[in-house]
Design a protein around this motif. Structure first.
Motif, PDB file in Angstrom:
ATOM      1  N   HIS A 127       0.800  -1.209   0.000  1.00 34.79           N
ATOM      2  CA  HIS A 127       0.000   0.000   0.000  1.00 34.79           C
ATOM      3  C   HIS A 127       0.837   1.264   0.000  1.00 34.79           C
ATOM      4  CE1 HIS A 127      -3.703  -2.010  -0.181  1.00 34.79           C
ATOM      5  NE2 HIS A 127      -4.408  -0.970   0.182  1.00 34.79           N
ATOM      6  N   PHE A 148       0.748   2.502  -3.559  1.00 34.27           N
ATOM      7  CA  PHE A 148      -0.481   3.183  -3.978  1.00 34.27           C
ATOM      8  C   PHE A 148      -0.554   4.569  -3.351  1.00 34.27           C
ATOM      9  CE2 PHE A 148      -1.740  -1.432  -3.773  1.00 34.27           C
ATOM     10  CZ  PHE A 148      -1.418  -1.650  -5.092  1.00 34.27           C
ATOM     11  N   LEU A 185       1.923   6.704  -5.253  1.00 33.21           N
ATOM     12  CA  LEU A 185       1.469   7.097  -6.593  1.00 33.21           C
ATOM     13  C   LEU A 185       0.489   8.259  -6.500  1.00 33.21           C
ATOM     14  CD1 LEU A 185       1.021   3.677  -8.418  1.00 33.21           C
ATOM     15  CD2 LEU A 185       2.740   5.419  -8.830  1.00 33.21           C
ATOM     16  N   GLY A 186      -0.433   8.178  -5.528  1.00 33.20           N
ATOM     17  CA  GLY A 186      -1.354   9.289  -5.319  1.00 33.20           C
ATOM     18  C   GLY A 186      -0.592  10.561  -4.993  1.00 33.20           C
ATOM     19  N   PRO A 193      -3.443   4.305  -8.961  1.00 30.87           N
ATOM     20  CA  PRO A 193      -3.252   3.219  -7.993  1.00 30.87           C
ATOM     21  C   PRO A 193      -4.328   2.142  -8.111  1.00 30.87           C
ATOM     22  CG  PRO A 193      -3.123   5.337  -6.902  1.00 30.87           C
ATOM     23  CD  PRO A 193      -3.563   5.609  -8.293  1.00 30.87           C
ATOM     24  N   ALA A 227      -3.657  -1.759  -8.950  1.00 28.09           N
ATOM     25  CA  ALA A 227      -4.114  -2.819  -8.058  1.00 28.09           C
ATOM     26  C   ALA A 227      -5.026  -3.789  -8.805  1.00 28.09           C
ATOM     27  CB  ALA A 227      -4.855  -2.214  -6.873  1.00 28.09           C
ATOM     28  N   THR A 265       9.063  -0.597  -7.475  1.00 29.32           N
ATOM     29  CA  THR A 265       8.600   0.776  -7.676  1.00 29.32           C
ATOM     30  C   THR A 265       9.593   1.767  -7.085  1.00 29.32           C
ATOM     31  OG1 THR A 265       6.440  -0.151  -7.285  1.00 29.32           O
ATOM     32  CG2 THR A 265       6.542   2.187  -7.636  1.00 29.32           C
ATOM     33  N   ALA A 316      -6.771   0.439  -2.877  1.00 26.24           N
ATOM     34  CA  ALA A 316      -5.641   1.166  -3.461  1.00 26.24           C
ATOM     35  C   ALA A 316      -6.043   2.596  -3.810  1.00 26.24           C
ATOM     36  CB  ALA A 316      -5.131   0.444  -4.699  1.00 26.24           C
ATOM     37  N   GLY A 363      -4.380   6.063  -2.607  1.00 26.14           N
ATOM     38  CA  GLY A 363      -3.970   7.147  -3.497  1.00 26.14           C
ATOM     39  C   GLY A 363      -4.506   8.492  -3.024  1.00 26.14           C
ATOM     40  N   SER A 367       5.169   0.824   4.173  1.00 25.81           N
ATOM     41  CA  SER A 367       4.100  -0.116   3.836  1.00 25.81           C
ATOM     42  C   SER A 367       3.787  -1.025   5.010  1.00 25.81           C
ATOM     43  CB  SER A 367       4.494  -0.977   2.642  1.00 25.81           C
ATOM     44  OG  SER A 367       4.793  -0.190   1.539  1.00 25.81           O
TER      45      SER A 367
END
Lengths: 362, 301
Positions: free
Chosen positions: A66, A69, A72-73, A123, A127, A155, A248, A252, A275
């Motif tokens: 997580h 995700f 990425l957000g 995200p 996912a 990532t 996810a 984000g 995470s």
């Protein structure tokens, strides 16, 4: 249990929720700017915890990915802010790395609606894709967990390695304005805090609706016996994918809020340790209860920021010990502890199981 | 041509290290369904043991003897990590059987604490282990130079593999171990103490991690976080190879080690990792339970 008593209990519960929400809204009146910002950050974390609880506590799938995700957000929002701050010119770190043109995937992030949509949808799509290739093949349990952990590793390496496009180890920072309002000013911070509270309450209600619905029942059935669910005629993979994607997306959203509050996003905020910390919030708060996840995220982060300022070493040992103790002795977390006290008071309901929540068997 | 040979050698060298690390994981995971995230810290314990042995040699023995410290460091690392593993199993792991995800979280907590312990004892910065003089230099074949250190590690891995093979497939206690792995209840009915087999297996897996740590000191400096660099890759080896058979682990290690080297050679290090991951996921589409899987009629396996 008589109906009248049940409704009284529900009323109390509702009153407690309303009081908590009201307290959250009024917090800016009492807290200093610094504390308020901290609380806002924790509330953003609580949104991640909600999503993680949905996939772990309710569906029984442990994701250690997580952080990705969330990151990425965060990057989606930071890309918009960065472009906004550089005012049509190339962002500074690209300049340093020798790029002369804005990369194609940066271009759409000049628009805020696109950035917000991407911060949730990218995200969620990632996912969904990962869920599609794993759940469909019945790769689950520890195999899935290890795959999500590998996702984190690749990532972060990718983001660190592609310095020209992502800012490398330093991440994206050096932006200060949203719609021309300074992100650092107390006034903006207050508004951002309220937005976070609203979004947290919205996310909570959404998760609650999901959990209480038929969909949520299927999720819990998958947690307790995936194959039996399959034999009844459901497709567990579909439910797992949707739950994973939704969670996810929430991560984000939280990442975007985090960037607004903290003003930086970097690969170290989406690595393995963050995470796993996210998982710890849910574990300590109580998996399988939404309130537990929120409380776990806020309280644990509060404890961390108090402890680690003065004793960073002790915090690490403390966190490790917490993991061991919670997992071995308190599989239901703090919420489960509360449930046990209630159970002590009402012995009659004992053989029903404390509160009907079972922690995932696998 | 030379480039290919060199890349191949590098790939095999990386594979051998991965194999050494994954060997211990695959038997604990295969037998006990326990995910030991503290495996990386057991590697660290092995590495620091080698460091301590080196220092003792440097302090108390004449210089002429120093070169042989490594021969002693390997068994000592094994024993120290073995004892650590035994204590860990008896103190924590045995409460977590049948809950693999919980074991993952709890052992991760243990790993954190061990890392902090190492930081308090040896300090946060990396320490160097001076490799013995007889491992300096390399073997020249044509235009290529193969460093002795890497060759030594490959040889060490082959010996460990052989020892594991003999133990698992030829010895009595290895047979008991396989019996428990394939059907725990049945094995218990036949009078095998599954408790003892579990403890023994976990300790052996930990001991191998100790050897791996000792070998890693030849490659670079060691620090409290040395294990975390390798642990996820090692788990990927187990996932790719399938659980419960040595040949699966060997295949997984070779697959990841070679493809990692090749992709990193063709692209960059960071893109190489992405490609390896994509290949693993693609492979799992074809064989969801890895290259080799123990067949079982159990539904929830």
């Amino acid at each position: 249990m008589p109906i009248r008593k049940l409704s009284a209990q529900r009323l109390w519960l509702l009153a407690a929720y309303a009081a908590a929400a009201a307290a959250l809204f009024c917090a800016p009146l009492v807290l200093s700017d610094f504390r308020l910002n901290l609380l806002a950050k924790f509330l953003a974390y609580a949104i991640v915890a909600l999503g993680l609880d949905l996939i772990w506590g309710y569906t029984g799938i442990l994701s250690l990915g997580h952080g990705v995700f969330f990151g990425l957000g965060g990057y989606a929002m930071a890309m918009y802010l960065k472009l906004d701050a550089s005012g049509g010119k190339l962002p500074d770190f690209m300049d340093w790395s020798g790029l002369t043109k804005l990369p194609w995937f940066w271009k759409p992030f000049a628009s805020l609606p696109f950035a917000i949509a991407a911060g949730i949808l990218v995200p969620a799509m990632l996912a969904l894709i990962l869920g599609y290739v794993t759940f469909r093949n019945r790769i689950r349990g520890v195999y899935f967990t290890i795959l999500t952990q590998a996702l984190v590793i690749i990532t972060t390496t990718l983001f660190i390695g592609q310095q020209a496009y992502t800012g490398g180890t330093n991440g994206l920072t050096g932006y200060s304005k949203l719609f021309g309002y300074s992100l650092g000013s107390p006034e903006t911070k207050k508004w951002l805090y309220w937005v976070t509270v609203m979004l947290l309450i919205g996310a909570y209600l959404l998760c609650r609706v999901l959990v209480k619905s038929r969909f949520g029942k299927v999720l819990r059935a998958i947690r307790d016996g995936e194959n039996r669910v399959r034999f009844i005629g459901y497709d567990p993979a579909l439910y797992q994918m949707v739950a994973f994607g939704f969670s996810a997306g929430l991560a984000g959203l939280a990442g975007m809020l985090f960037v607004l509050h903290v003003g930086i996003i970097s690969p170290s905020m989406m690595g393995i340790v963050p995470s796993i910390e996210m998982v710890l919030w849910v574990a300590i708060g109580g998996r399988g209860t939404l309130v537990g996840a929120v409380l776990g995220a806020v309280l644990l982060n509060y404890a961390k920021s108090t402890f680690s300022e003065s004793y960073p070493n002790i915090w690490i040992v403390f966190m490790g010990a917490l993991f061991v103790v919670v997992v071995v002795f308190l599989p239901k977390g703090a919420a489960g502890l509360f449930g046990q006290f209630k159970w002590l008071r009402r012995r009659k309901a004992a053989d029903e199981g404390a509160d009907g929540v079972r922690y995932p068997a696998v | 041509m030379d480039v290919i040979v060199l890349q191949l050698f590098n790939g095999i060298s990386v594979s051998s290290i991965l194999l050494l690390i994954a060997l211990g994981l695959s038997i604990t995971f295969g037998l006990m369904k326990v995910i030991n995230m503290a495996h990386g810290e057991l590697i660290m314990i092995g590495a620091y043991t080698a460091y301590v042995v080196q220092n003792l040699f440097a302090d108390y023995l004449p210089d002429s003897m120093f070169g042989w410290y490594f021969a002693l460091a390997i068994p000592v690392s094994f024993i120290v990590a073995f004892v650590f593993g035994l204590v860990l199993e008896m103190g924590l792991i045995r409460f977590l059987y049948g809950r693999p995800l919980d074991s993952l979280l709890a052992t991760w907590g243990v790993g954190l604490m061990l890392q902090q312990l190492a930081r308090s004892i040896f300090g946060a910065p990396n320490v160097g282990v001076k490799s013995p003089a007889w491992l300096d230099g390399g073997m020249t074949v044509g235009d290529n130079v193969f460093p002795y250190k890497r060759l030594f590690i490959i040889g060490l891995v082959l010996i460990c593999l052989l020892a594991m093979y003999v133990y698992i497939y030829k010895s009595h206690s290895g047979r008991r171990m396989r019996a428990v792995m394939q059907n725990r209840e049945m094995a218990a009915c036949l009078g095998i103490s599954t408790r003892r087999v579990d403890a023994m297996t976990f300790a052996i897996g930990s001991g191998i991690a100790g050897i791996a740590g000792c070998a890693l000191t030849l490659i670079g400096p060691i620090g409290p976080a040395i294990g975390t660099y390798y642990i996820v890759d090692a788990f990927m080896v187990v996932v790719l190879g399938g659980v419960g058979k040595l040949v699966g682990t060997v295949f997984g290690a070779l697959g990841i080690g070679l493809s990692n080297t090749l992709f990193e050679y063709w692209t960059t290090a960071s893109l190489g990792k992405v490609l390896v991951f994509a290949c693993i996921v693609a492979f799992l589409q074809w064989k969801p339970s890895g290259f080799v899987a123990l067949r079982s009629r159990s539904l929830d396996n």
